[in-house]
Design a protein around this motif. Structure first.
Motif, PDB file in Angstrom:
ATOM      1  N   ASN A   1       0.847  -1.185   0.000  1.00 11.58           N
ATOM      2  CA  ASN A   1       0.000   0.000   0.000  1.00 11.58           C
ATOM      3  C   ASN A   1       0.892   1.248   0.000  1.00 11.58           C
TER       4      ASN A   1
ATOM      5  N   MET B   1      -4.245   2.025  -9.100  1.00 16.13           N
ATOM      6  CA  MET B   1      -5.643   1.592  -8.980  1.00 16.13           C
ATOM      7  C   MET B   1      -6.587   2.606  -9.624  1.00 16.13           C
TER       8      MET B   1
ATOM      9  N   TYR C   1      -4.312  -5.112 -11.925  1.00 15.40           N
ATOM     10  CA  TYR C   1      -3.927  -5.419 -10.552  1.00 15.40           C
ATOM     11  C   TYR C   1      -4.922  -6.340  -9.863  1.00 15.40           C
TER      12      TYR C   1
ATOM     13  N   LYS D   1      -5.919  -6.721  -6.080  1.00 13.20           N
ATOM     14  CA  LYS D   1      -5.724  -6.039  -4.793  1.00 13.20           C
ATOM     15  C   LYS D   1      -5.610  -7.065  -3.676  1.00 13.20           C
TER      16      LYS D   1
ATOM     17  N   SER E   1      -0.335  -5.989  -3.261  1.00 16.28           N
ATOM     18  CA  SER E   1      -1.147  -6.260  -4.450  1.00 16.28           C
ATOM     19  C   SER E   1      -0.231  -6.694  -5.585  1.00 16.28           C
TER      20      SER E   1
END
Ligand SMILES: Cc1cc2nc3c(=O)[nH]c(=O)nc-3n(C[C@H](O)[C@H](O)[C@H](O)COP(=O)(O)O)c2cc1C
Length: 187
Positions: free
Chosen positions: A44, A52, A103, A105, A110
């Protein structure tokens, strides 16, 4: 990928991304190449947030240790970026590859698969192995963990790699270590 020196294994690049309001970001990220596919495992971070929201990223191939330290531990100045078709890349990159991203998550990490769109080779330098440069990169990995976890063991590792930088590095590697210590608030 071969032309850009991205072989099987993990290649350390500086990934540039852009926020929805147009702010460029840069951070060192490892590109994993396995069986013809390319992935990044991203914790993150601003980089993940940006991907994202706009699933595009550029892998900048960089040999400047100071730029690695700045992009890992602080924000780099806006004038260090240039825009190609509206997307930021680093002016000091030896080359870059622009990717579409897909991606998956995860809670902490990720997985981002990267699909090349286009790339540019700016310079083809011969880069003999320099242990000082490599030691900056190893120190920096520990530094990015230290700033999150504040555990002394990371400072010990950084100190060990710093002895190699002092022995084998040049002015740029020594400047990178000075900046690293400043940005982690140690020494
Ligand atoms: C050589 C190197 C490789 C790194 N590789 C990764 C990686 O693969 N995935 C990741 O999430 N962070 C990686 N990091 C840590 C990020 O660069 C670091 O957390 C950075 O501060 C994230 O910045 P951002 O919030 O601007 O995206 C790496 C750091 C270094 C020095």
């Amino acid at each position: 990928m071969e032309d850009f020196g991205i072989h099987e294994g993990i290649s350390e690049v500086i990934l540039t991304t852009i926020s929805p309001d147009g702010v460029p970001n840069a951070a060192p990220i490892g590109l994993h190449r396995k069986g013809g596919r390319l992935f990044a495992r991203i914790y993150n971070s601003k980089t993940l947030d940006n991907i994202m929201k706009k699933p595009v990223a550029a892998a900048n191939i960089v040999d400047d240790p100071v730029l690695f330290v700045q992009s890992a531990l602080s924000d780099i100045e806006p004038e260090r970026f240039e825009f190609t078709d509206g997307f930021p890349v680093l002016k000091d990159a030896m080359g870059w590859i622009l990717f579409d991203c897909k991606y998956k998550k995860g809670k902490d990490v990720s997985v981002v698969e990267l699909f090349p769109i286009k790339g540019k080779i700016i310079t083809r330098k011969l880069l003999p192995v320099n242990r000082g440069f490599n030691a900056v990169i190893e120190s920096l990995i520990h530094a990015t963990r230290y700033v999150v976890l504040k555990e002394q063991k990371y400072l010990k590792c950084i100190k060990y790699y710093n002895t190699i930088v002092n022995k084998c590095g040049g002015a740029r590697e020594k400047e990178a270590m000075r900046l690293l210590y400043e940005l982690i608030g140690s020494k």
